[in-house]
Design an enzyme around this catalytic site. Structure first.
Site, PDB file in Angstrom:
ATOM      1  N   GLU A 129       1.064  -1.381   0.095  1.00 44.93           N
ATOM      2  CA  GLU A 129      -0.137   0.083   0.087  1.00 44.93           C
ATOM      3  C   GLU A 129       0.656   1.362  -0.195  1.00 44.93           C
ATOM      4  OE1 GLU A 129      -1.792   3.509   0.993  1.00 44.93           O
ATOM      5  OE2 GLU A 129      -1.754   2.088   2.566  1.00 44.93           O
ATOM      6  N   CYS A 177      -1.823   8.549   3.481  1.00 44.21           N
ATOM      7  CA  CYS A 177      -1.729   8.639   2.416  1.00 44.21           C
ATOM      8  C   CYS A 177      -2.990   9.072   1.426  1.00 44.21           C
ATOM      9  CB  CYS A 177      -1.174   7.157   2.213  1.00 44.21           C
ATOM     10  SG  CYS A 177      -1.990   6.047   2.983  1.00 44.21           S
TER      11      CYS A 177
END
Length: 536
Positions: free
Chosen positions: A290, A324
């Site tokens: 990720e 993020c």
């Protein structure tokens, strides 16, 4: 042998309020004020290693405060960690699933009770999180990862193929063959816990390299695992230089998988390194990552202005935009933009930036000097950019800590670099679009950034919501309708993105757990055929 418990669907761990005057708030204040420098060792096979090669970790909002000293391992110890993981793997895999699950469930209880304040305080001091950001991360999400991973693994391991009247068929849920290399980031204490324990729960042995910036909170969690009964060597805690440890890990023939969260550039380099070494590996390593994001917010003409403004403030500036999933670019109708601007400015005037130990603080400092310098340079460039208008913030100071003020920029160019690049800081850039160009925003959003992690759409018109959701199907792994694009909850919104944002294996779900097992199909015939002819 996989004896399976019958655990119910978990409840999400509730946040603690830490309200002024409560026992938990007083204890937190005491721990924050009295924090001593912690020496963090490398732990291999249960043995702690302290070295002369130390790295100081300082508090981002108070550069003069040393939080911890990390004792980096030697390159030989990198290899020793891998050897210990491989040595421990067989015995760990042979344990019944319920025994491995019990370790994780005990660790969750230990973090949730006796270590909660300590791990929250370490996250606040070391990563500059307010308690409103630290407790949902270092306590709640971390605990949820452990409990929900156990539940989803249990569910997965109950899956079996059909049997017949003449043969029994089953699946053996084996771990991968080799070791898993877990590389965790600074921004979420819980991510480090998940990256290391999700593979371990499925029977794998792990070499865990935490970020230096979150090493203290991660080490406290590692101690919880030890107290919970994790056998020595199953997870080896190696706070090493990232480049050196990664080089050693990728060169090992026993590499079975990489569990990674961090920058897109680093994950691409890991992928390239694995590709370059493919002929040396015993198996095809699983790569789960990720990575970066450029979270978008798209507003329709029907959007609720107050809800939109609050979502932008929270999603762009909570934890200094160092998520993020943070809202980093927004597309707002020109007719709504003046009202949204007004409300954002009003909210920002109320949000204190400073020491996270102060319960009134909304936002702390960015993680380190490198981040501060990068963001300061972008803000300075924006000040002289004809295509950019500074709506709020735009300043930074590193006199005491690495403080960047919450910044709202307006651009006349929807493909400006600020709409494309991941900044990982408290900066959101807004493109006010012509009201009539709503349908054109879909292709613009989809093609502007290389990332596809999170996004949100604001509209009170159900037709518009449906249009956007369908058109942006590949633009985000997690999309939110009339909600900010941050704050995914384990068990509710499995998290992950694609394109430049990673492999979309959905942390905190059965989809991620499946990546850490190599199933074996077993058929047991009751009576073996005795003739070669068909139909006999």
């Amino acid at each position: 042998m996989n004896l399976l418990p019958d655990l119910p669907f978990p409840k999400n761990e509730p946040e603690w309020a830490y309200k002024p005057g409560t026992p938990e708030q007083k204890e937190l204040a005491r721990v924050l004020a009295g924090h001593e420098v912690v020496d963090i060792p490398t732990v291999i096979g249960g043995k702690e290693y302290f070295s002369k090669d130390t790295v100081e970790v300082r508090s981002p909002h108070n550069k003069s405060r040393v939080v911890a000293r990390i004792h980096r391992p030697t390159e030989a110890q990198h290899r020793e960690a891998i050897e210990n993981a491989i040595k421990s793997a067989a015995d760990w895999a042979r344990l019944p699933f319920q025994s491995r699950a019990a370790v994780m469930m005990r660790a969750a209880e230990i973090v949730g009770s006796e270590l909660r304040t300590r791990i929250n305080a370490a996250t606040m001091i070391g990563q500059s999180k307010t308690i409103d950001q630290a407790d949902p991360d270092a306590a709640c999400e971390l605990i949820d990862f452990l409990r929900f991973n156990v539940f989803y693994a249990q569910k997965l391991m109950r899956e079996n193929p059909l049997s017949t009247a003449t043969a029994a068929n089953r699946i053996d849920w084996r771990p991968l063959e080799g070791f898993v290399y877990a590389v965790s980031p600074f921004n979420f204490t819980a991510i480090g816990a998940n990256l290391s324990t999700a593979p371990a729960l499925m029977g794998n042995a792990v070499v865990w390299k935490p970020s230096e910036k979150s090493a203290l909170a991660n080490y406290i969690f590692y101690q919880a695992l030890q107290k919970a009964g994790l056998p020595a060597g199953v997870i080896n805690f190696v706070p090493a230089d990232a480049a050196t440890m990664t080089k050693v890990a990728l060169s090992s023939p026993e590499l079975a998988g990489v569990h990674y969260t961090g920058s897109t550039a680093v994950f691409r380099s890991i992928w390239a390194g694995v590709g370059a070494n493919m002929s040396n590996y015993r198996t095809f390593p699983r790569l789960v990552g990720e990575t970066g994001g450029k979270g978008f917010v798209l507003a329709h003409l029907s959007a609720d202005v107050e809800a939109l403004a609050i979502a932008l403030v929270r999603a762009a500036f909570e934890f200094q935009g160092q998520k993020c999933s943070a809202a980093s670019r927004a597309y707002i109708p020109k007719s709504l933009w003046p009202a949204v601007t007004k409300r954002i400015k009003e909210r920002l005037a109320e949000l204190p930036v400073g020491d996270v130990a102060d319960p009134q603080t909304f936002m702390g400092a960015v993680i380190d000097k490198a981040s501060f310098d990068r963001l300061s340079a972008r803000l300075k460039a924006a000040q002289g950019d004809a295509e950019i208008k500074v709506i709020a913030g735009g300043t930074a100071s590193d006199e005491v800590g690495y403080f960047v003020q919450p910044t709202v920029l307006e651009t006349s160019n929807p493909r400006h670099a600020l709409m494309n690049d991941e900044l990982f800081g408290p900066v959101v850039t807004v493109y006010p679009y012509d009201d009539a160009k709503w349908p054109e925003m879909f292709a613009l959003i989809d093609s502007t950034s290389p990332y596809a992690l999170t996004g949100s759409v604001f509209s009170t018109d159900p037709v518009a919501l449906h249009q956007a959701s369908q058109a942006l199907v590949n633009s985000a792994g997690n999309i939110y309708l009339n909600e900010k694009p941050t704050g995914a909850v384990i068990g509710q919104q499995p998290f992950g993105g694609m394109r430049g944002s990673g492999t979309n294996d959905k942390a905190g779900s059965w989809m991620n757990m499946l990546r850490w097992t190599s199933p074996r199909t077993v058929k047991e015939a009751y009576i073996a055929p005795t003739q070669w002819t068909f139909g006999a």
